[in-house]
Design a protein around this motif. Structure first.
Motif, short mmCIF file in Angstrom:
data_model
loop_
_atom_site.label_atom_id
_atom_site.label_comp_id
_atom_site.label_asym_id
_atom_site.label_seq_id
_atom_site.Cartn_x
_atom_site.Cartn_y
_atom_site.Cartn_z
N ALA A 68 0.70 -1.05 0.16
CA ALA A 68 -0.18 0.06 0.15
C ALA A 68 0.73 1.06 0.08
O ALA A 68 1.93 1.06 0.55
N ILE A 69 0.36 2.34 -0.47
CA ILE A 69 1.04 3.52 -0.45
C ILE A 69 0.04 4.58 -0.35
O ILE A 69 -1.10 4.65 -0.95
N SER A 70 0.31 5.73 0.45
CA SER A 70 -0.69 6.89 0.55
C SER A 70 0.32 7.92 0.92
O SER A 70 1.29 8.00 1.39
N GLN A 71 -0.70 9.04 0.49
CA GLN A 71 0.20 10.32 0.76
C GLN A 71 -1.03 11.33 1.02
O GLN A 71 -2.13 11.53 0.22
N ASP A 72 -0.93 12.12 2.23
CA ASP A 72 -1.89 12.91 2.52
C ASP A 72 -2.11 14.17 2.02
O ASP A 72 -3.11 14.82 1.93
N ASN A 73 -0.84 14.87 1.32
CA ASN A 73 -0.60 15.88 0.81
C ASN A 73 -0.15 15.51 -0.58
O ASN A 73 1.37 15.87 -0.59
N PHE A 74 -0.64 15.26 -1.81
CA PHE A 74 -0.03 14.71 -2.77
C PHE A 74 0.99 15.68 -3.56
O PHE A 74 0.65 16.76 -3.65
N GLY A 75 2.13 15.28 -3.67
CA GLY A 75 3.16 15.97 -4.31
C GLY A 75 4.04 16.81 -3.69
O GLY A 75 4.96 17.47 -3.75
N HIS A 76 3.73 16.62 -2.06
CA HIS A 76 4.49 17.29 -1.10
C HIS A 76 5.09 16.31 -0.25
O HIS A 76 4.16 15.47 0.52
N GLY A 77 6.41 16.16 0.05
CA GLY A 77 7.02 15.19 0.83
C GLY A 77 6.95 13.84 0.22
O GLY A 77 6.73 13.59 -0.68
N ARG A 78 7.18 12.98 1.39
CA ARG A 78 7.42 11.54 1.00
C ARG A 78 5.99 10.73 1.54
O ARG A 78 5.66 10.90 2.23
N PRO A 79 5.52 9.86 0.53
CA PRO A 79 4.52 8.99 0.97
C PRO A 79 4.96 7.97 1.96
O PRO A 79 5.96 7.57 2.19
N ASP A 80 3.86 7.55 2.52
CA ASP A 80 3.90 6.18 3.27
C ASP A 80 3.49 4.97 2.73
O ASP A 80 2.68 5.10 1.85
N TYR A 81 4.54 4.14 2.79
CA TYR A 81 4.30 2.79 2.14
C TYR A 81 4.43 1.60 3.06
O TYR A 81 5.03 1.79 4.09
N SER A 82 3.79 0.45 2.56
CA SER A 82 3.81 -0.79 3.36
C SER A 82 3.95 -1.83 2.26
O SER A 82 3.31 -1.84 1.22
N VAL A 83 4.73 -2.89 2.68
CA VAL A 83 5.02 -4.21 1.95
C VAL A 83 4.55 -5.35 2.95
O VAL A 83 5.32 -5.28 3.95
N GLY A 84 3.95 -6.46 2.46
CA GLY A 84 3.93 -7.49 3.34
C GLY A 84 3.68 -8.91 2.51
O GLY A 84 3.17 -8.60 1.34
N ALA A 85 4.15 -9.82 3.01
CA ALA A 85 4.09 -11.04 2.62
C ALA A 85 3.84 -12.19 3.47
O ALA A 85 4.14 -12.01 4.63
N LYS A 86 3.33 -13.43 3.12
CA LYS A 86 2.72 -14.27 3.77
C LYS A 86 3.03 -15.87 3.29
O LYS A 86 2.45 -15.80 2.10
N PHE A 87 3.62 -16.54 3.98
CA PHE A 87 3.65 -18.10 3.43
C PHE A 87 2.84 -18.88 4.39
O PHE A 87 3.04 -19.01 5.61
N GLN A 88 2.03 -19.78 3.92
CA GLN A 88 1.13 -20.50 4.76
C GLN A 88 0.90 -21.95 4.21
O GLN A 88 0.79 -22.09 2.87
N HIS A 89 1.23 -22.88 5.10
CA HIS A 89 0.95 -24.33 4.61
C HIS A 89 0.28 -24.93 5.94
O HIS A 89 0.56 -24.83 6.75
N ASP A 90 -0.92 -25.65 5.45
CA ASP A 90 -1.63 -26.39 6.42
C ASP A 90 -1.22 -27.71 6.48
O ASP A 90 -1.40 -28.50 5.40
N TRP A 91 -1.05 -28.23 7.52
CA TRP A 91 -0.37 -29.44 7.85
C TRP A 91 -1.76 -30.49 7.92
O TRP A 91 -2.69 -30.53 8.34
#
Length: 178
Positions: free
Chosen positions: A155-178
């Motif tokens: 996800a990426i977001s910026q409250d004041n678009f074009g001014h400053g750096r945006p907030d971003y996040s990245v995530g991943a998940k590996f799931q194995h059901d036994w």
């Protein structure tokens, strides 16, 4: 003269037995309001939702303790086929208050694929005389086998678009059901 006394006596009896009813919780919420009013009016909003084409036109007009407000817009499906589902919405709002007035325009796009394993969203909101906020997100799930799944998103977001750096996040998940 006698009939006037009967009418007055009847009116006094009717008034003595009349009960004034208040909605539950009204006394606590509005302690300074005239408690013997027969017509107690709830604060209320006026909303509508009308089918137009492949979407809906919606709106709300209302008030609260400090302001009047209105919101209207259109939402609908842009496409819904083998490519997935793309939904769009455009709206505007206006608030009139004692501390100032505000106006907003906004829109959003939401997409998900036909297999429901991927989705993406983009939201834009512009305040008149103020900043533009933008946010976007995307995610995907891969089914490696019957019991193993890998998912990733960001996800990426910026409250004041074009001014400053945006907030971003990245995530991943590996799931194995036994």
């Amino acid at each position: 003269m006698f009939s006037t006394q009967i009418v007055l006596a009847f009116a006094v009896i009717v008034c003595a037995y009349a009960q004034v009813s208040l909605p539950p919780g009204y006394k606590e919420k509005y302690p300074d309001t005239y408690k013997f009013s027969k017509k107690v009016r709830y604060p209320r909003d006026v909303s509508w939702d009308t089918q137009v084409g492949h979407g809906k036109v919606f709106g709300t007009l209302g008030n609260d303790e400090t302001s009047l407000y209105g919101k209207a817009g259109y939402k609908g499906d842009i496409f819904n086929d083998h490519r997935g589902v793309l939904k769009g919405e455009a709206y505007g709002s206006r608030v009139l208050g004692a501390t100032g007035d505000t106006s907003h325009l906004g829109g959003k796009l939401d997409w998900s694929n036909a297999a429901k394993t991927a989705d993406a969203a983009l939201h834009v909101n512009k305040q008149f005389g103020g900043a533009t906020s933008v946010s976007g997100s995307a995610s995907k799930v891969w089914n490696l086998d019957k019991n193993t799944h890998l998912s990733a998103g960001g996800a990426i977001s910026q409250d004041n678009f074009g001014h400053g750096r945006p907030d971003y996040s990245v995530g991943a998940k590996f799931q194995h059901d036994w």
